[in-house]
Design a protein around this motif. Structure first.
Motif, PDB file in Angstrom:
ATOM      1  N   ILE A 152       0.833  -1.204   0.000  1.00 19.48           N
ATOM      2  CA  ILE A 152       0.000   0.000   0.000  1.00 19.48           C
ATOM      3  C   ILE A 152       0.869   1.256   0.000  1.00 19.48           C
ATOM      4  N   SER A 156      -6.915   4.097   2.059  1.00 15.52           N
ATOM      5  CA  SER A 156      -5.599   3.529   1.783  1.00 15.52           C
ATOM      6  C   SER A 156      -4.485   4.453   2.269  1.00 15.52           C
ATOM      7  N   ILE A 177      -7.276  -5.227   0.499  1.00 15.19           N
ATOM      8  CA  ILE A 177      -6.966  -3.809   0.662  1.00 15.19           C
ATOM      9  C   ILE A 177      -5.971  -3.351  -0.399  1.00 15.19           C
ATOM     10  N   THR A 197      -6.852  -0.732  -3.455  1.00 16.08           N
ATOM     11  CA  THR A 197      -5.998   0.439  -3.674  1.00 16.08           C
ATOM     12  C   THR A 197      -5.617   0.552  -5.145  1.00 16.08           C
TER      13      THR A 197
END
Length: 221
Positions: free
Chosen positions: A117, A173, A194, A198
């Motif tokens: 991320i 994010s 996740i 993103t």
């Protein structure tokens, strides 16, 4: 055709070409697994962003696959252990296997996904900074109370006379990225979805921006 799971990561897919039997013309298609950004205009700098995101995605997938392989190897190693009933019994072997699973799961959910991320947010900020410098101004821009990504989008909107909005998930994010970098993570762990969400949000934003550049005839399609 099989539907791709929308919360998973996959290696990028190269376009493949087939001949349309009705028109006898070449047609370019993408593998169904491809969820990455593909430049609409094929005009610089957008193909560069396409290539960079593809390589970044594949790097993240590579790390994830290697982590999963190492987990399986460690589990299989302990599965082949034989109880000797003096030092190591069946219960000890099972506890060791569970410990291996727990350790590697922790690595994925508390380090690997959050590192991904962080890299993705840095990639997006770099792309937007690049666009602003190429088409608007090379002077340093101050964010003044907002994230740099939000500021760049605002500057681009002013330049393009558009109303491009930040995908909602990018804010979540970015929050996770900041908490991770500053060791202030409020959530104990995150999942693969996740990272995928993103990427999806970044792709959505890049498409919106490129389309506005085309609409305003700043670049040709």
């Amino acid at each position: 055709m099989k539907q791709i799971e929308k919360d998973r990561l996959y290696p990028s897919s190269d376009p493949f070409i087939i001949v349309d039997e009705d028109t006898n013309k070449w047609q370019t298609h993408l593998d169904y697994q491809d969820y990455l950004y593909r430049s609409i205009s094929n005009r610089i700098p957008f193909p560069i962003y396409e290539d960079e995101l593809k390589r970044l995605n594949d790097y993240i997938v590579f790390l994830l696959e290697k982590t999963n392989e190492e987990t399986e190897e460690q589990i299989n190693l302990h599965a082949n252990m034989k109880p000797d009933w003096s030092w190591v019994g069946t219960a000890e072997i099972e506890m060791t296997q569970e410990s291996v699973k727990s350790t590697w799961s922790f690595n994925r959910k508390n380090t690997l996904y959050l590192t991904a991320i962080t890299l993705l947010n840095s990639f997006l900020e770099s792309c937007l900074n690049d666009l602003v410098k190429l088409f608007i101004s090379e002077e340093k821009i101050s964010s003044k109370g907002m994230s740099m990504v939000e500021k760049y989008v605002s500057v681009l909107n002013e330049f393009l006379k558009s109303n491009i909005s930040m995908p909602k998930y990018l804010k979540e994010s970015k929050k996770l990225r900041n908490e991770f970098v500053h060791d202030q993570l409020s959530s104990s762990e995150v999942d693969e979805e996740i990272v995928r969400y993103t990427i999806d949000a970044i792709v959505e934003l890049l498409y919106d921006i490129e389309q506005e550049f085309i609409n305003k005839e700043i670049i040709d399609k």
